[in-house]
Design a protein around this motif. Structure first.
Motif, mmCIF file in Angstrom:
data_model
loop_
_atom_site.group_PDB
_atom_site.id
_atom_site.type_symbol
_atom_site.label_atom_id
_atom_site.label_comp_id
_atom_site.label_asym_id
_atom_site.label_seq_id
_atom_site.Cartn_x
_atom_site.Cartn_y
_atom_site.Cartn_z
ATOM 1 N N ILE A 1 24.705 36.161 -49.061
ATOM 2 C CA ILE A 1 25.506 35.584 -50.154
ATOM 3 C C ILE A 1 26.065 36.686 -51.040
ATOM 4 O O ILE A 1 27.237 36.649 -51.439
ATOM 5 C CB ILE A 1 24.663 34.586 -50.979
ATOM 6 C CG1 ILE A 1 24.384 33.330 -50.141
ATOM 7 C CG2 ILE A 1 25.358 34.215 -52.281
ATOM 8 C CD1 ILE A 1 23.302 32.442 -50.710
ATOM 9 N N LEU A 2 25.238 37.682 -51.360
ATOM 10 C CA LEU A 2 25.698 38.800 -52.185
ATOM 11 C C LEU A 2 26.845 39.535 -51.498
ATOM 12 O O LEU A 2 27.871 39.836 -52.120
ATOM 13 C CB LEU A 2 24.551 39.766 -52.476
ATOM 14 C CG LEU A 2 23.413 39.244 -53.352
ATOM 15 C CD1 LEU A 2 22.302 40.270 -53.437
ATOM 16 C CD2 LEU A 2 23.907 38.881 -54.741
ATOM 17 N N ALA B 1 16.118 27.838 -54.984
ATOM 18 C CA ALA B 1 15.220 28.989 -55.128
ATOM 19 C C ALA B 1 15.840 30.052 -56.033
ATOM 20 O O ALA B 1 15.179 30.602 -56.921
ATOM 21 C CB ALA B 1 14.893 29.577 -53.762
ATOM 22 N N VAL B 2 17.129 30.325 -55.822
ATOM 23 C CA VAL B 2 17.829 31.327 -56.641
ATOM 24 C C VAL B 2 17.927 30.847 -58.081
ATOM 25 O O VAL B 2 17.650 31.601 -59.027
ATOM 26 C CB VAL B 2 19.239 31.621 -56.065
ATOM 27 C CG1 VAL B 2 20.035 32.513 -57.007
ATOM 28 C CG2 VAL B 2 19.133 32.260 -54.684
ATOM 29 N N TYR B 3 18.281 29.606 -58.268
ATOM 30 C CA TYR B 3 18.464 29.024 -59.603
ATOM 31 C C TYR B 3 17.177 29.099 -60.427
ATOM 32 O O TYR B 3 17.182 29.531 -61.581
ATOM 33 C CB TYR B 3 18.934 27.577 -59.442
ATOM 34 C CG TYR B 3 19.546 26.958 -60.664
ATOM 35 C CD1 TYR B 3 20.753 27.423 -61.176
ATOM 36 C CD2 TYR B 3 18.942 25.883 -61.308
ATOM 37 C CE1 TYR B 3 21.333 26.837 -62.301
ATOM 38 C CE2 TYR B 3 19.507 25.289 -62.424
ATOM 39 C CZ TYR B 3 20.701 25.770 -62.915
ATOM 40 O OH TYR B 3 21.272 25.193 -64.024
ATOM 41 N N CYS C 1 11.754 23.513 -53.408
ATOM 42 C CA CYS C 1 12.739 24.291 -52.655
ATOM 43 C C CYS C 1 12.434 24.148 -51.169
ATOM 44 O O CYS C 1 11.446 24.698 -50.685
ATOM 45 C CB CYS C 1 12.688 25.762 -53.067
ATOM 46 S SG CYS C 1 12.989 26.019 -54.819
ATOM 47 N N CYS C 2 13.275 23.384 -50.490
ATOM 48 C CA CYS C 2 13.068 23.166 -49.064
ATOM 49 C C CYS C 2 14.413 22.989 -48.374
ATOM 50 O O CYS C 2 15.450 22.875 -49.035
ATOM 51 C CB CYS C 2 12.171 21.955 -48.824
ATOM 52 S SG CYS C 2 12.839 20.404 -49.442
ATOM 53 N N MET D 1 26.694 27.118 -56.299
ATOM 54 C CA MET D 1 26.507 27.900 -55.087
ATOM 55 C C MET D 1 26.610 27.040 -53.829
ATOM 56 O O MET D 1 27.266 27.408 -52.892
ATOM 57 C CB MET D 1 25.159 28.602 -55.115
ATOM 58 C CG MET D 1 25.230 29.973 -55.684
ATOM 59 S SD MET D 1 23.719 30.980 -55.671
ATOM 60 C CE MET D 1 22.528 30.118 -54.757
ATOM 61 N N GLY D 2 25.904 25.914 -53.783
ATOM 62 C CA GLY D 2 25.987 25.034 -52.640
ATOM 63 C C GLY D 2 25.398 25.580 -51.347
ATOM 64 O O GLY D 2 25.845 25.222 -50.270
ATOM 65 N N THR D 3 24.405 26.439 -51.418
ATOM 66 C CA THR D 3 23.768 26.970 -50.211
ATOM 67 C C THR D 3 22.362 26.388 -50.088
ATOM 68 O O THR D 3 21.850 25.779 -51.031
ATOM 69 C CB THR D 3 23.662 28.505 -50.255
ATOM 70 O OG1 THR D 3 22.659 28.868 -51.206
ATOM 71 C CG2 THR D 3 24.982 29.153 -50.629
#
Length: 195
Positions: free
Chosen positions: A119-120, A8-10, A99-100, A1-3
């Motif tokens: 992103i979606l 957090a999503v992972y 996650c920061c 993803m690279g965002t």
């Protein structure tokens, strides 16, 4: 993803963590030697104030196994955060959060929600809430034969009735699939016997 919200999503997708659990996860809760992740604190917003506190119930405080792929990911993330700390120098905010943002500042709830939605949309994926990652994890577990009791413990629900009430429709889909498989087995046998 690279965002900026990748971690957090992972983690939410793999573990079915609540948003507050992901945003409150600290490095001292990751034990690479014992291969565990401890959910001990949550980061929640009350009005304009952000509070770090214990989860709402004892069952929400839990220790989960650290998956090998997640361990590799987290080690890479930790290395990147060390590089960021050197890059930002005195400007780096060391909160100890997994996650920061690149400067160490916590990811704000609104930012996470907005960025996730963005992103979606950019990837032409259906709109879901960040919390729906938790539901997706539970659905996947149910469809792969994990019991409601095991899912209750994994997700940190205080009672099995919460798990059952939330995911019964998925369990019914699984039962329908099973019924169809049984039907197919007997249909093949009865056709074979008739020949």
């Amino acid at each position: 993803m690279g965002t900026l919200i990748e971690s957090a999503v992972y983690l939410a997708a793999h573990y079915g963590l609540r948003r507050s659990e992901v945003l409150g996860l600290k490095w001292d809760c990751i034990n690479f030697k014992e291969k565990t992740i401890s959910i001990r604190e949550v980061r929640v917003k009350y009005g304009k104030e952000v509070v770090i506190k214990k989860p709402k119930s004892e069952s929400s405080q839990r220790i989960l196994p650290l998956m090998d792929d997640i361990a590799d990911y987290l080690l890479h993330l930790k290395t990147q955060q060390k590089k960021n700390k050197l890059l930002f120098g005195k400007e780096y905010v060391d909160c100890g959060l997994v996650c920061c943002l690149p400067d160490g500042n916590p990811i704000k709830t609104e930012y996470l929600n907005h960025k996730f939605k963005d992103i979606l949309a950019k990837n032409e994926l259906p709109h879901i809430r960040f919390h729906d990652l938790r539901h997706s994890t539970a659905s996947y577990l149910i469809k792969n034969g994990v019991s409601l009791k095991e899912i209750q413990v994994w997700l940190g629900h205080s009672t099995i009735s919460i798990t059952a009430n939330t995911y019964t429709h998925i369990d019914m889909e699984t039962k329908k699939d099973t019924a169809q498989k049984i039907n197919d087995i007997f249909s093949k046998k009865s056709k074979g016997a008739a020949q």
